[in-house]
Design a protein around this motif. Structure first.
Motif, PDB file in Angstrom:
ATOM      1  N   GLY A   1     -18.796 -20.977  38.190  1.00 21.37           N
ATOM      2  CA  GLY A   1     -18.642 -21.964  37.131  1.00 21.37           C
ATOM      3  C   GLY A   1     -17.325 -21.876  36.390  1.00 21.37           C
TER       4      GLY A   1
ATOM      5  N   ARG B   1     -27.746 -18.788  42.129  1.00 20.74           N
ATOM      6  CA  ARG B   1     -27.499 -18.487  40.722  1.00 20.74           C
ATOM      7  C   ARG B   1     -26.899 -17.094  40.579  1.00 20.74           C
ATOM      8  NH1 ARG B   1     -32.262 -19.451  39.456  1.00 20.74           N
ATOM      9  NH2 ARG B   1     -33.117 -17.370  39.714  1.00 20.74           N
TER      10      ARG B   1
ATOM     11  N   ARG C   1     -25.387 -20.740  30.803  1.00 17.22           N
ATOM     12  CA  ARG C   1     -24.393 -21.520  31.555  1.00 17.22           C
ATOM     13  C   ARG C   1     -24.586 -21.371  33.054  1.00 17.22           C
ATOM     14  NH1 ARG C   1     -19.821 -20.448  34.186  1.00 17.22           N
ATOM     15  NH2 ARG C   1     -19.805 -18.259  33.595  1.00 17.22           N
ATOM     16  N   THR C   2     -24.962 -20.193  33.494  1.00 20.34           N
ATOM     17  CA  THR C   2     -25.087 -19.918  34.924  1.00 20.34           C
ATOM     18  C   THR C   2     -26.514 -20.102  35.449  1.00 20.34           C
ATOM     19  OG1 THR C   2     -25.197 -17.550  34.331  1.00 20.34           O
ATOM     20  CG2 THR C   2     -23.082 -18.402  35.090  1.00 20.34           C
ATOM     21  N   GLY C   3     -27.361 -20.781  34.675  1.00 21.82           N
ATOM     22  CA  GLY C   3     -28.673 -21.177  35.185  1.00 21.82           C
ATOM     23  C   GLY C   3     -29.746 -20.122  35.145  1.00 21.82           C
TER      24      GLY C   3
ATOM     25  N   VAL D   1     -21.357 -26.502  30.435  1.00 20.64           N
ATOM     26  CA  VAL D   1     -22.025 -26.057  31.660  1.00 20.64           C
ATOM     27  C   VAL D   1     -23.411 -25.499  31.328  1.00 20.64           C
ATOM     28  CG1 VAL D   1     -21.933 -24.461  33.612  1.00 20.64           C
ATOM     29  CG2 VAL D   1     -19.865 -25.639  32.884  1.00 20.64           C
TER      30      VAL D   1
ATOM     31  N   VAL E   1     -26.640 -27.027  33.263  1.00 17.38           N
ATOM     32  CA  VAL E   1     -27.514 -26.270  34.168  1.00 17.38           C
ATOM     33  C   VAL E   1     -28.892 -26.072  33.564  1.00 17.38           C
ATOM     34  CG1 VAL E   1     -25.576 -25.103  35.268  1.00 17.38           C
ATOM     35  CG2 VAL E   1     -26.700 -24.021  33.329  1.00 17.38           C
TER      36      VAL E   1
ATOM     37  N   PRO F   1     -30.611 -27.515  36.817  1.00 17.22           N
ATOM     38  CA  PRO F   1     -30.135 -26.250  37.387  1.00 17.22           C
ATOM     39  C   PRO F   1     -29.751 -26.340  38.857  1.00 17.22           C
ATOM     40  CG  PRO F   1     -32.510 -26.179  36.991  1.00 17.22           C
ATOM     41  CD  PRO F   1     -31.999 -27.410  36.332  1.00 17.22           C
TER      42      PRO F   1
ATOM     43  N   GLU G   1     -25.399 -27.689  39.682  1.00 15.88           N
ATOM     44  CA  GLU G   1     -24.325 -27.018  38.960  1.00 15.88           C
ATOM     45  C   GLU G   1     -22.943 -27.441  39.441  1.00 15.88           C
ATOM     46  OE1 GLU G   1     -22.724 -22.486  38.058  1.00 15.88           O
ATOM     47  OE2 GLU G   1     -24.763 -22.811  38.794  1.00 15.88           O
TER      48      GLU G   1
END
Length: 373
Positions: free
Chosen positions: A132, A201, A250-252, A337, A341, A345, A348
Motif C-alpha cells: 500500500g 493481507r 490501512r492494510t486490511g 487507504v 480497505v 478489503p 485494495e
C-alpha cells in the motif's frame, strides 16, 4: 523453572524460580502464568511450535471445532479453539503429556502480536515490501534484508518509534532470531492475522500479525530449535500504539463492519481512528473524519454504494488539504487507504490507484479548512 518469567505456583503463591523443577514442570509453569494474565492457553506438540494432532474423531472429514465434543469435554483438540485459563484443566493436560509446550490464543486474549522474521530470502517486488506504500524505482532497497528492516522503515515513515525497540511492552526473542512484540488491543477492537511474506493481507515484508484466528508461542517455551526468551524486565503487553492501529486498518487487518443501524455512530468513530496518525489539530481531524465517513459507509452494503466515486471524491478533497499544508501526504494517503480497505478489503489495489489519482488531481487545488467540494 522459568527464571526469565519469575513464575509463581498458582496454589502456593510462592516464587518457583529457585525451587526444584520436578515440583512443577517448566511448560506447565509457563501455561499457568499465562492463564493468570488472562491469556487462554492451549498445548503445543512436544518440542514444536504447532498444536498437537487432533484425536482420530476430530480428524474426520467435515468435522470442525464448532460442534466438537472434545472441546466441550475439556480436551485439547483443535488447537487455539480449545484454549482456556482454567488452571485445573491445564494441570490435567500437562499431567497427561508433560512434554507439551504452551501457546496463547491471541484473539480471546485480546492480543495483537507483531511477529518479526529474520529469514534469509530474496526481496519481493517493491509493492510487497510495504504493502500500500509505493516505493519509487529511484529509491534503493540495497541492504533491506528482513522484517526488522521493513518494520523500522514503516515506523520511520510514520515518525514513530520502531516497535522492535519498544521496551515498554513484552518482547520475546525467537530461536530463529526473530522477535514477537506483544500489544494489548483496545477492548472491542478485533484484528485479523496475516503473513508478511504472503501475497495477501500484510503489514510489511517478513512481518506477520498474530491476532484473532491465530496463536503465539508463550514466552519461556522450549522447542527443539531453542527457547522463546523474554527481553528486558517488561512482562506485560502495552496498549497497541495508535499509529500501528491505523496501519493495521490501512492494510486490511480489521474485519468488515456489520451493517449500520439507525442511530449507529460506529462508522464516524472508525473515521476518527483512521486519521489519528495524520495530526494537524482538531479542525483537520474533524474535516478528515467527515471526508472519510462516506467511504466507510460503503462497508455497510455489498454493492451499489458508489464506492469508487466516493473514494475518488474523498481523495480529491484530501489532496487539496495536503496541498494547503494541513496534513502530510503519506499520513493522508494512509488514512484514505484505511477507510478503503475497511469498506472493501478485497479491492485494495484498485482503491490505491483511485486514491493516488484523486489526490494528484486535488493537489492542484489547495483547500482551506471550511471549504466544501
Amino acid at each position: 523453572m522459568v527464571p526469565d518469567l519469575q513464575i509463581r505456583d498458582s496454589n502456593s503463591g510462592r516464587n518457583t524460580a529457585s525451587r526444584p523443577a520436578t515440583l512443577l514442570p517448566e511448560a506447565l509453569s509457563t501455561a499457568l502464568w499465562c492463564a493468570r494474565q488472562g491469556w487462554p492457553v492451549h498445548p503445543l506438540a512436544p518440542g514444536q511450535k504447532t498444536p498437537p494432532a487432533n484425536c482420530r474423531d476430530c480428524r474426520s472429514p467435515g468435522h470442525t471445532h464448532r460442534e466438537c465434543p472434545c472441546i466441550a469435554a475439556g480436551r485439547w483438540c483443535h488447537g487455539f479453539h480449545a484454549a482456556t485459563t482454567d488452571a485445573e484443566r491445564l494441570r490435567g493436560w500437562w499431567a497427561g503429556q508433560p512434554g507439551f509446550g504452551a501457546g496463547v490464543a491471541c484473539g480471546s486474549a485480546g492480543l495483537v502480536v507483531i511477529d518479526v522474521d529474520a529469514h534469509e530470502t530474496p526481496l519481493p517486488e517493491r509493492n510487497r515490501v510495504l504493502p500500500g506504500i509505493a516505493i519509487p524505482p529511484s529509491v534503493s532497497l540495497h541492504g533491506l534484508q528482513h522484517g526488522f528492516h521493513t518494520l523500522a522503515l514503516l515506523a520511520a515513515l510514520r515518525g514513530a518509534e520502531d516497535p522492535a525497540r519498544d521496551a515498554s511492552t513484552l518482547r520475546v526473542r525467537t530461536p530463529s532470531g526473530g522477535l514477537h512484540i506483544w500489544y494489548a488491543a483496545e477492548p472491542g477492537h478485533a484484528w485479523r492475522c496475516s503473513t508478511g511474506s504472503g501475497s495477501g493481507r500484510a503489514l510489511a515484508w517478513q512481518v506477520d500479525v498474530r491476532a484473532h484466528g491465530g496463536y503465539i508461542v508463550a514466552p519461556g517455551t522450549r522447542t527443539a530449535a531453542g527457547t522463546y526468551r523474554a527481553l528486558g524486565p517488561e512482562r506485560r503487553p502495552a496498549p497497541l500504539p495508535e499509529w500501528l492501529a491505523v496501519e493495521l486498518a490501512r492494510t486490511g487487518h480489521r474485519p468488515r463492519p456489520p451493517a449500520q443501524r439507525d442511530g449507529d455512530t460506529t462508522v464516524p468513530q472508525r473515521a476518527r481512528e483512521a486519521v489519528l496518525a495524520a495530526g494537524g489539530g482538531r479542525s483537520t481531524a474533524a474535516t478528515l473524519a467527515t471526508v472519510l465517513t462516506p467511504v466507510f459507509d460503503c462497508g455497510t452494503v455489498a454493492e451499489g454504494a458508489g464506492f469508487n466515486h466516493k473514494l475518488n471524491r474523498a481523495a480529491y478533497t484530501v489532496g487539496g488539504l495536503v496541498a494547503a499544508g494541513h496534513v502530510a501526504a503519506t499520513d493522508a494517503e494512509a488514512a484514505l487507504v484505511a477507510a478503503a480497505v475497511q469498506a472493501r478489503p478485497d479491492q485494495e489495489r484498485r482503491a490505491l490507484r483511485i486514491i493516488q489519482s484523486g489526490m494528484n488531481a486535488g493537489s492542484r487545488h489547495p483547500l482551506k479548512l471550511g471549504d466544501r467540494r
